[in-house]
Design an enzyme around this catalytic site. Structure first.
Site, PDB file in Angstrom:
ATOM      1  N   ARG A 156      20.334  16.453  69.995  1.00 48.06           N
ATOM      2  CA  ARG A 156      19.650  15.967  68.792  1.00 48.06           C
ATOM      3  C   ARG A 156      18.174  15.825  69.097  1.00 48.06           C
ATOM      4  O   ARG A 156      17.768  14.942  69.862  1.00 48.06           O
ATOM      5  CB  ARG A 156      20.203  14.628  68.317  1.00 48.06           C
ATOM      6  CG  ARG A 156      19.504  14.191  67.021  1.00 48.06           C
ATOM      7  CD  ARG A 156      20.188  13.067  66.299  1.00 48.06           C
ATOM      8  NE  ARG A 156      19.645  12.969  64.942  1.00 48.06           N
ATOM      9  CZ  ARG A 156      20.249  12.397  63.921  1.00 48.06           C
ATOM     10  NH1 ARG A 156      21.430  11.851  64.084  1.00 48.06           N
ATOM     11  NH2 ARG A 156      19.690  12.362  62.732  1.00 48.06           N
ATOM     12  N   ASN A 211      23.545  14.965  52.497  1.00 52.93           N
ATOM     13  CA  ASN A 211      22.243  15.549  52.148  1.00 52.93           C
ATOM     14  C   ASN A 211      22.071  15.832  50.641  1.00 52.93           C
ATOM     15  O   ASN A 211      20.956  16.058  50.176  1.00 52.93           O
ATOM     16  CB  ASN A 211      21.984  16.847  52.936  1.00 52.93           C
ATOM     17  CG  ASN A 211      21.633  16.604  54.391  1.00 52.93           C
ATOM     18  OD1 ASN A 211      21.885  17.440  55.252  1.00 52.93           O
ATOM     19  ND2 ASN A 211      21.035  15.463  54.697  1.00 52.93           N
ATOM     20  N   ASN A 259      12.646  18.066  60.474  1.00 53.18           N
ATOM     21  CA  ASN A 259      11.900  19.022  59.637  1.00 53.18           C
ATOM     22  C   ASN A 259      10.932  18.310  58.690  1.00 53.18           C
ATOM     23  O   ASN A 259       9.796  18.741  58.502  1.00 53.18           O
ATOM     24  CB  ASN A 259      12.863  19.863  58.788  1.00 53.18           C
ATOM     25  CG  ASN A 259      13.817  20.680  59.628  1.00 53.18           C
ATOM     26  OD1 ASN A 259      13.628  20.810  60.830  1.00 53.18           O
ATOM     27  ND2 ASN A 259      14.832  21.238  58.994  1.00 53.18           N
ATOM     28  N   TRP A 267       7.942  16.839  60.520  1.00 56.70           N
ATOM     29  CA  TRP A 267       7.064  17.941  60.949  1.00 56.70           C
ATOM     30  C   TRP A 267       6.153  18.344  59.790  1.00 56.70           C
ATOM     31  O   TRP A 267       4.940  18.537  59.962  1.00 56.70           O
ATOM     32  CB  TRP A 267       7.944  19.111  61.390  1.00 56.70           C
ATOM     33  CG  TRP A 267       7.218  20.296  61.953  1.00 56.70           C
ATOM     34  CD1 TRP A 267       6.937  20.545  63.257  1.00 56.70           C
ATOM     35  CD2 TRP A 267       6.706  21.414  61.196  1.00 56.70           C
ATOM     36  NE1 TRP A 267       6.281  21.757  63.378  1.00 56.70           N
ATOM     37  CE2 TRP A 267       6.123  22.309  62.128  1.00 56.70           C
ATOM     38  CE3 TRP A 267       6.669  21.749  59.843  1.00 56.70           C
ATOM     39  CZ2 TRP A 267       5.528  23.508  61.755  1.00 56.70           C
ATOM     40  CZ3 TRP A 267       6.076  22.947  59.460  1.00 56.70           C
ATOM     41  CH2 TRP A 267       5.507  23.806  60.421  1.00 56.70           C
ATOM     42  N   ARG A 299      19.344  13.975  48.572  1.00 53.10           N
ATOM     43  CA  ARG A 299      17.915  14.330  48.570  1.00 53.10           C
ATOM     44  C   ARG A 299      17.510  14.883  47.208  1.00 53.10           C
ATOM     45  O   ARG A 299      18.356  15.196  46.388  1.00 53.10           O
ATOM     46  CB  ARG A 299      17.648  15.348  49.670  1.00 53.10           C
ATOM     47  CG  ARG A 299      17.973  14.737  51.016  1.00 53.10           C
ATOM     48  CD  ARG A 299      17.573  15.613  52.149  1.00 53.10           C
ATOM     49  NE  ARG A 299      17.852  14.920  53.396  1.00 53.10           N
ATOM     50  CZ  ARG A 299      17.253  15.164  54.545  1.00 53.10           C
ATOM     51  NH1 ARG A 299      16.332  16.097  54.633  1.00 53.10           N
ATOM     52  NH2 ARG A 299      17.573  14.473  55.619  1.00 53.10           N
ATOM     53  N   THR A 337      27.303  16.324  54.138  1.00 53.11           N
ATOM     54  CA  THR A 337      27.853  15.836  52.861  1.00 53.11           C
ATOM     55  C   THR A 337      26.923  14.784  52.257  1.00 53.11           C
ATOM     56  O   THR A 337      26.970  14.538  51.055  1.00 53.11           O
ATOM     57  CB  THR A 337      29.264  15.227  53.075  1.00 53.11           C
ATOM     58  OG1 THR A 337      29.238  14.381  54.244  1.00 53.11           O
ATOM     59  CG2 THR A 337      30.321  16.292  53.287  1.00 53.11           C
ATOM     60  N   ASP A 388      17.134  18.168  63.478  1.00 50.72           N
ATOM     61  CA  ASP A 388      16.498  17.031  62.799  1.00 50.72           C
ATOM     62  C   ASP A 388      14.986  17.010  63.026  1.00 50.72           C
ATOM     63  O   ASP A 388      14.507  17.394  64.093  1.00 50.72           O
ATOM     64  CB  ASP A 388      17.132  15.738  63.343  1.00 50.72           C
ATOM     65  CG  ASP A 388      16.788  14.539  62.493  1.00 50.72           C
ATOM     66  OD1 ASP A 388      16.340  14.722  61.342  1.00 50.72           O
ATOM     67  OD2 ASP A 388      16.955  13.416  62.981  1.00 50.72           O
TER      68      ASP A 388
END
Ligand code: FPP
Length: 236
Positions: A184, A65, A19, A22, A68, A63, A17
């Site tokens: 995580r 995602n 990304n 960042w 997005r 499931t 988690d």
């Protein structure tokens, strides 16, 4: 190495988690964050192998995602395809056994083929990476329950046969020991539908580093924290 070898967990699972954050911090598109996340995965998988970890399970696409943007989903799928193509080319050298947890039927036919090729061609290797792709913990349990119900309807089982072990054998993770440690990064403290069944006794370690910045020292820190905890499995 900050940890004693005999305390290394056999199975480590990671929610990759951070990304997006960042990338945002750098004014880059989210896909650039996922590309850096894929590099962090390579680094971490190599380091796990050095440490003697037998199973590494990573949450690559949930499931949920699919909500997005099309562009972001396509970007993640592209990265996975590229990674699997490279892994297939380097299979003999890396000797990693690939497994996929999740409903692959929603992925493109090309990506499904890469997944099945990687899985089939690596079946005899020893260090195992489980990619959770179109994976949800609840979905996994629902699918396992439906498969058991079908077997009951076909007379292969009686309802009373159902035990924890039997239900486990219908999960994607059949034959894989439960993860001792789930990490995580990114500061979020949720389980997000990851390995709901398998995490019953896992130790969770939450780290503040964003996944693309994750380094071997962060894995050392998580394992050290795991080693400090006294695991009792409900006993005294
Ligand atoms: C979560 O960060 C990450 C994902 C939903 C995708 C993970 C995918 C990769 C690391 C690339 C996969 C490729 C390989 C080869 C492993 P986020 O986007 O939710 O971050 P945010 O919370 O900061 O927005």
């Amino acid at each position: 190495m900050a940890v004693k070898e005999n305390n290394i967990p056999r199975h480590i699972a990671i929610i990759m988690d951070g990304n997006g954050r960042w990338a945002k911090k750098r004014g880059l598109p989210r896909t650039a964050g996922h590309a850096a996340g894929a590099e962090a995965f390579r680094r971490t998988a190599n380091y796990c192998r050095t440490l003697g970890v037998e199973y590494l399970t990573v949450y690559a696409f949930s499931t949920e995602n699919w909500k997005r943007s099309e562009e972001e989903v396509a970007g993640i799928m592209r990265l996975l395809g590229k990674y699997l193509e490279e892994a297939l080319a380097d299979m003999e050298k890396n000797r990693v056994r690939f497994k996929f947890f999740g409903d692959l039927s929603r992925l493109s036919p090309q990506l499904q083929k890469l997944c099945y090729d990687a899985q089939n061609r690596s079946a005899d290797y020893d260090v195992q990476v489980n990619f959770c792709l179109n994976y949800g913990g609840r979905d996994e349990i629902v699918k396992a329950s439906a498969a058991f119900a079908r077997d009951v309807a076909e007379g292969k089982h009686q309802p009373e046969d159902l035990t924890e072990e039997l239900l486990s054998s219908y999960l994607y993770s059949k034959d894989v020991p439960d993860p001792e440690l789930i990490i995580r990064p990114s500061g979020e403290k949720r389980t997000s539908n990851f390995l709901l069944w398998q995490s019953a006794y896992s130790e969770y370690v939450f780290l503040n580093v964003l996944w693309p910045d994750f380094q071997p020292k962060d894995l050392d820190e998580a394992i050290s924290e795991y080693c400090r905890r006294n695991r009792r499995f409900g006993g005294v």
